[in-house]
Write an enzyme that holds these catalytic residues in place. Sequence first.
Site, PDB file in Angstrom:
ATOM      1  N   ASP A  86      34.408  20.416 -39.497  1.00 32.59           N
ATOM      2  CA  ASP A  86      33.632  19.239 -39.112  1.00 32.59           C
ATOM      3  C   ASP A  86      34.600  18.263 -38.457  1.00 32.59           C
ATOM      4  OD1 ASP A  86      31.977  17.005 -38.945  1.00 32.59           O
ATOM      5  OD2 ASP A  86      31.050  17.360 -40.905  1.00 32.59           O
ATOM      6  N   ASP A  97      30.099  13.472 -33.463  1.00 28.67           N
ATOM      7  CA  ASP A  97      30.342  14.198 -34.711  1.00 28.67           C
ATOM      8  C   ASP A  97      29.731  15.590 -34.557  1.00 28.67           C
ATOM      9  OD1 ASP A  97      30.508  14.826 -37.442  1.00 28.67           O
ATOM     10  OD2 ASP A  97      29.296  13.129 -38.117  1.00 28.67           O
ATOM     11  N   HIS A 165      28.255   5.901 -39.368  1.00 31.02           N
ATOM     12  CA  HIS A 165      27.076   5.935 -40.247  1.00 31.02           C
ATOM     13  C   HIS A 165      26.377   4.593 -40.111  1.00 31.02           C
ATOM     14  CE1 HIS A 165      27.814   9.774 -42.461  1.00 31.02           C
ATOM     15  NE2 HIS A 165      28.986   9.580 -41.895  1.00 31.02           N
ATOM     16  N   GLU A 190      22.719  17.231 -39.326  1.00 27.68           N
ATOM     17  CA  GLU A 190      23.637  18.183 -39.947  1.00 27.68           C
ATOM     18  C   GLU A 190      23.024  18.905 -41.139  1.00 27.68           C
ATOM     19  OE1 GLU A 190      27.175  16.341 -41.740  1.00 27.68           O
ATOM     20  OE2 GLU A 190      26.450  14.426 -40.988  1.00 27.68           O
TER      21      GLU A 190
HETATM   22 MN    MN Z   1      27.995  13.660 -39.636  1.00 24.13          MN
HETATM   23 MN    MN Z   2      30.346  15.761 -39.293  1.00 24.54          MN
END
Ligand code: MN
Ligand code: MN
Length: 297
Positions: A86, A97, A165, A190
């Site tokens: 990730d 991301d 976030h 995700e």
């Molecule tokens: Mn993420």
């Molecule tokens: Mn991620």
Amino acid sequence: MLSEQDKEDFIQSGKISSKIREESKRLIMIGESLLDIAETVEQMIFEEEAKPAFPVNISINEKAAHFTPETNCDITLGETDVVKIDLGVTLNDAPTDTAYTVDLSGNHEELVNASISALNEAIKLMTPGTKIQTISEKIEDTIKSHNFLPISNLTGHMIKKGLLHAGVEIPNVKTQIPYTLKEGDIFAIEPFATTGSGLVQDTDQVEIFSLINPKPLRMPQTRKIQEEIAEKYLFMPFAQRWLDKTNSRLAVGTALKEMISQRILASYPVLKDSGNGIVTQAEHTVLVAEEPIILTK
Ligand code: MN
Ligand code: MN
């Protein structure tokens, strides 16, 4: 609404994330050291004149997220490991991301496909007017149709300039969240699929932290480390390993402990499936539009 400049920044950030994700795949081989993988991928990001949006996460088997190797890590990839990589890139304050799973034994093809197909189905729904409830339900149903469980306490998330976030979440299971997607919204989606319980829990290991509430500090060494964090990472997640490069490990350990006890830092423990099931993940950052744009494609 997203300005043209911001949109361009997210597009460029996404291109770098995508390029590095693809280039990193050659490193994910049996016997490869986790430390080498993390440091190489982070170096690739710097070479693109961008910064890691967070330390590269390499979470194996029942571990779902937040593992990054420590400075002295001697773990290498094993023959049967299921590896989640990730990674995130930030460019001109625009974070993107993305994550993928490598099944080194080839024994978990269906589990890998479950998270990928949930992601692909969710992306099709990333159009203005779609309710998050609809997306979450699709993710859950898709993973269950492969006879696995979605992880219910890990979620996708809205992304804004300077904020990985940004408040609104996209759960991987049915939800009552009332948000409706708007043109120009950016979300990381995700899905995680598991053979285990579908719930992650904290482990005792913590390698990733972020500054949340800087305060004046008395101890000179700790004060210096707080200043270094504020200057280099601001409120973005960082690894203990990164601080070890410019400080003694003893000083870093002491400083982190002190700053956690004073609630200056948030810590992100390694998360694992509570039933110790195997976990897979697939992630993209998507721009909401009539034709959804996969920024990290
Ligand atoms: Mn993420
Ligand atoms: Mn991620």
